[in-house]
Scaffold this active site. Structure first.
Site, short mmCIF file in Angstrom:
data_model
loop_
_atom_site.label_atom_id
_atom_site.label_comp_id
_atom_site.label_asym_id
_atom_site.label_seq_id
_atom_site.Cartn_x
_atom_site.Cartn_y
_atom_site.Cartn_z
N HIS A 1 24.56 -8.17 45.79
CA HIS A 1 24.22 -7.66 44.47
C HIS A 1 24.19 -6.14 44.39
CE1 HIS A 1 23.13 -11.32 42.24
NE2 HIS A 1 22.69 -11.80 43.38
N LYS B 1 20.35 3.87 37.04
CA LYS B 1 20.49 3.29 35.70
C LYS B 1 20.40 4.37 34.62
CE LYS B 1 18.78 -1.22 37.18
NZ LYS B 1 19.94 -2.08 36.86
N THR C 1 23.39 -7.94 33.58
CA THR C 1 23.41 -9.13 32.71
C THR C 1 22.83 -8.79 31.35
OG1 THR C 1 21.33 -9.86 33.72
CG2 THR C 1 23.37 -10.86 34.54
N LYS D 1 15.60 -2.21 30.99
CA LYS D 1 15.96 -2.60 32.35
C LYS D 1 15.01 -1.89 33.31
CE LYS D 1 20.12 -1.12 31.54
NZ LYS D 1 21.01 -2.20 31.93
N ARG D 2 15.07 -2.28 34.56
CA ARG D 2 14.28 -1.63 35.60
C ARG D 2 14.53 -0.12 35.57
NH1 ARG D 2 16.05 -1.27 41.06
NH2 ARG D 2 17.74 -2.69 40.44
N LYS E 1 23.86 -10.14 27.44
CA LYS E 1 22.91 -10.69 26.45
C LYS E 1 22.97 -9.89 25.15
CE LYS E 1 19.92 -11.72 30.35
NZ LYS E 1 18.82 -11.18 31.15
#
Length: 790
Positions: free
Chosen positions: A336, A533, A635, A527-528, A639
């Site tokens: 991952h 990110k 993901t 998100k985290r 969504k």
């Protein structure tokens, strides 16, 4: 529940309803388990440290097709279904995408009729509950199990002994054979708790089996009777800490040890359990690869390679070569991440102390593995060092990603780009010696949760226009594309989005005491919190937009609401600082009358599945802005696009495949490519070069660095901003101007209301391929070799 209607509260009604629904599941569940063994079906065992299942009442009721029946049953009792389901706690069994993916996969396994078990840990307190005080994150235990979990069945009769420490004794069993016997110094019991996983239309039900740690000796009675009441419980507390909290901080040696104990605990329990079940039916471990498929979700359960070898060799006397064939034929591994720090490695001294027999087995596996490499590539010492399971530099460590690779018959990435990068980077040398091993399985999400349940308004519209088959086959969404040109349909699509935005605006008002305009663009990054990110890039662009609105009030600015949510790891101090910066910027922007309400910033606390189910259907713009080459898949991007949000993204992870399916005109791509990022890193290009040519970025950084947004502590962000002037590993400075320009392209598209809504419809139409049903079908056919119910 033992209460009268007059005395019952929402939680009582939830529990009563959940038990009533559960009764509709049990017979199907037991029948599915029985049929799998009677038919000799190959079983899938999915090992994951996280299963972020969220609330299950609506999930189960929807999949059983009982929603309207349940509403009708509750109405005469004066109970509203939507109210009572809010009383269900959000199961705190995961952190983010990894855990939510595992939950989606379990639901799809059941929906496709594939017999499967999920194995993980029953965390008593989960990750943590995020409380924000003056913008600073504080962590508190999550109490999701305080008032009972009606979906789980305790199985105290299913318990496995898990050993730690001790010594290994060589016992001669014949003149030719010496068997290694592990004598653990400590034993903890893993006790099973089972949750049924209901597939679509309730046609198949699988099992999520989570393990809870239980001390064999719960109380040292002698110490207790001598008055040492705390000391009498010390060993129990230490042993049962294994299943208390997800991802305990690993900043200390004790924290590292607890993490390794957790990983071995659930992996060993899972393997002992599946071996027990296999032997009960088939009687011989040699048939394991034909009847069992074990999928390792990331490196957390990688110790399974050594543990299955231990079970085969030590406990069942299977010769080494046969045991290795069984192990590799049964196990496959999903990678991952390309981040070096996320590809786990453990200090050899810790492994030798905590799992001495497994360390012996890893040395043996490594010796056989390197013998094969040496035979095929004689004299290549660099290759041997690269492929060794033991890293020799900076202290000897066991490379768990390497162990998972050599012990698996297939290794997969989770997006097309990620899988190619695996071959070129972290597993380059492995790909050289085993070119058929790495394959791609692009992630997906379950549409039952992220469309049918999260967005019933849109689901109803789609079923009306495309027919009820869209509920069963995500591929039908492709037929929506022609409707993007229909103004009447676009208006109905927009009305659904507006209703979802009004619901989210009401939630923001309740939680943050902040009014936001549902007519504004809802710009979402959920998100985290992590530097790769790049929430920091988003908040710096927010500051630039804030400055532009104030300095150029005559321009036609698009109203925006910047919505953030996410947790930072407890020990990730820079991520916590980014959360604080977001709040500091929000405080200034939201209270400045000169902005005239054109820009609002909202950070919603304690991000979880239930909160995502509110935000995702209401989003207009989806921020997927990770540094190119660093997000394996994502993901959330799927969504949000499914629910009609346009993606603002880099060419990273599954963004690449979303671009291919929705078209370049319906997505906003910016920033450096993976190759360009690597080139800049190799060249040693610093962020100062990008800042020097960007007047706008220079002003933003100066404002943040000088304390404009932190007057109480003007030096708070000095180091954070200083890192952008230096190496700028995550390319925040390098991508800033491209990002700012892409946001202005989004503004221009928003001003064309019909054009924006056309793109929104085409996003929903284009992402049917990103269903977890498709992903699981690919795993089943190409890796596990199990049949799929179509």
């Amino acid at each position: 529940m033992g209460k009268s209607r007059a005395g019952a509260r929402d939680r009582d009604w939830f529990l009563a309803t959940a038990y009533a629904v559960r009764n509709r599941v049990i017979d199907r569940w037991l029948e599915a388990t029985r049929a799998a063994y009677e038919n000799g079906a190959k079983q899938v065992y999915y090992l994951s440290l996280e299963f972020l299942v969220g609330r299950l009442l609506r999930d189960n009721v929807s999949n059983l097709r009982l929603t309207e029946t349940l509403r009708e049953a509750l109405a005469p009792l004066g109970v509203d279904f939507d109210t009572l389901r809010q009383a269900e706690p959000d199961a705190a069994l995961g952190n983010g995408g990894l855990g939510r993916l595992a939950a989606c996969f379990m639901e799809s396994l059941a929906s496709l009729g594939i017999p499967a078990f999920g194995y993980g840990i029953r965390y008593e307190h989960g990750l943590f509950r995020q409380i924000l005080r003056e913008g600073w994150q504080h962590e508190y235990p999550e109490d999701w199990l305080t008032f009972d979990n009606p979906w789980e069945f305790a199985r105290p009769e299913i318990a496995h002994d898990i050993g730690f420490g001790g010594s290994v004794e060589a016992v001669r069993v014949s003149e030719a054979e010496v068997r290694q016997v592990w004598h653990p110094a400590e034993t903890v019991q893993a006790v099973a708790y089972d949750t049924p996983v209901v597939g679509w239309r309730g046609e198949h039900v699988n099992t999520l089996r989570l393990w809870s740690a239980r001390a064999l000796d719960p109380l040292k009675l002698e110490a207790f009777n001598f008055g040492d009441h705390v000391g009498a419980l010390a060993d129990r507390m230490r042993q049962e800490a294994i299943s208390k909290v997800l991802y305990p901080s690993d900043e200390t040696p004790a924290g590292q040890e607890l993490r390794l104990r957790q990983e071995y605990f659930f992996t060993s329990a899972a393997l002992q359990d599946l071996v027990r079940r296999h032997l009960r039916v088939y009687g011989d471990l040699r048939s394991l690869p034909e009847k069992v498929a074990i999928q390792l979700n990331d490196t957390h359960p990688a110790i399974a390679v050594a543990e299955l070898m231990r079970i085969c060799v030590d406990l069942h006397g299977i010769p080494w070569d046969e045991a290795w064939a069984i192990t590799r034929g049964t196990i496959s591994y999903t990678n991952h991440t390309l981040l070096p720090e996320a590809l786990e490695s453990w200090p050899v001294p810790l492994m030798e102390r905590l799992l001495p027999r497994h360390m012996q087995l890893i040395y043996l596996i490594n010796a056989h593995h390197l013998d094969e490499v040496r035979a095929g590539h004689p004299g290549d010492n660099r290759l041997l060092a690269s492929l060794s399971l033991i890293e020799e530099g900076h202290g000897r460590r066991v490379r768990m990603g390497h162990l998972a690779f050599v012990g698996s018959h297939k290794v997969n990435g989770v997006s097309a780009l990620h899988s190619e990068l695996l071959k070129q980077t972290v597993f380059r040398d492995f790909h050289h010696i085993a070119p058929e091993r790495i394959t791609n399985k692009t992630n997906g999400v379950t549409f039952r949760r992220w469309l049918h349940q999260a967005n019933p308004g849109l689901t109803g519209l789609l079923a009306e226009v495309l027919g009820p088959r869209v509920l069963d086959d995500a591929g039908v969404l492709e037929q929506l594309a022609p409707h993007a040109a229909d103004a009447g349909f676009r208006d109905r699509f927009a009305a659904v989005k507006r209703a979802n935005k009004e619901a989210l605006a009401a939630l923001i008002r309740r939680q943050l005491d902040l009014r936001v305009d549902p007519g504004a663009m809802f710009d979402v990054q959920i998100k985290r919190i992590h530097e790769y990110k790049r929430q920091l890039l988003n908040i710096l662009e927010t500051v630039a937009l804030y400055d532009a609105i104030r300095s150029q009030p005559h321009l036609d600015w698009v109203p925006r609401v910047k919505i953030f949510a996410g947790k930072a790891a407890a020990s990730y101090h820079r991520a916590k600082l980014i959360i604080k910066l977001t709040h500091d910027v929000a405080r200034v922007v939201n209270s400045d009358p000169t902005v005239r309400g054109l820009l609002k910033v909202a950070f919603l606390p304690n991000y979880n599945v239930s909160l995502a189910e509110m935000i995702v259907p209401a989003a207009d713009l989806s921020e997927q802005i990770s540094t190119a080459g660093m997000e394996a898949s994502g993901t959330g991007n799927m969504k949000l696009a499914l629910n009609g949000a346009l993606t603002m993204g880099t060419l990273d992870g599954a963004n690449v495949e979303i671009l291919e399916r929705v078209g370049a005109d319906n997505i906003f791509i910016f920033g450096l490519t993976t190759d360009q990022v690597e080139a800049r890193r190799r060249d040693g290009t610093h962020g100062a070069a990008a800042i020097q040519v960007s007047h706008r970025l220079g002003e933003v950084l100066e404002a943040v660095e000088s304390g404009v947004f932190s007057p109480d502590d003007r030096g708070r962000y000095r180091d954070l901003i200083g890192s952008l002037r230096g190496h700028d590993y995550f390319m925040v400075s390098a991508d800033f101007d491209s990002y700012f320009e892409a946001q202005r392209r989004a503004d221009a598209r928003w001003r064309d209301g019909a054009g924006w809504m056309r793109s929104a419809v085409l996003n929903t139409a284009g992402v049917g391929w990103f269903s977890s049903d498709r992903t699981i079908a690919e795993y089943a056919e190409e890796i596990w070799r199990v049949p799929v119910r179509r």
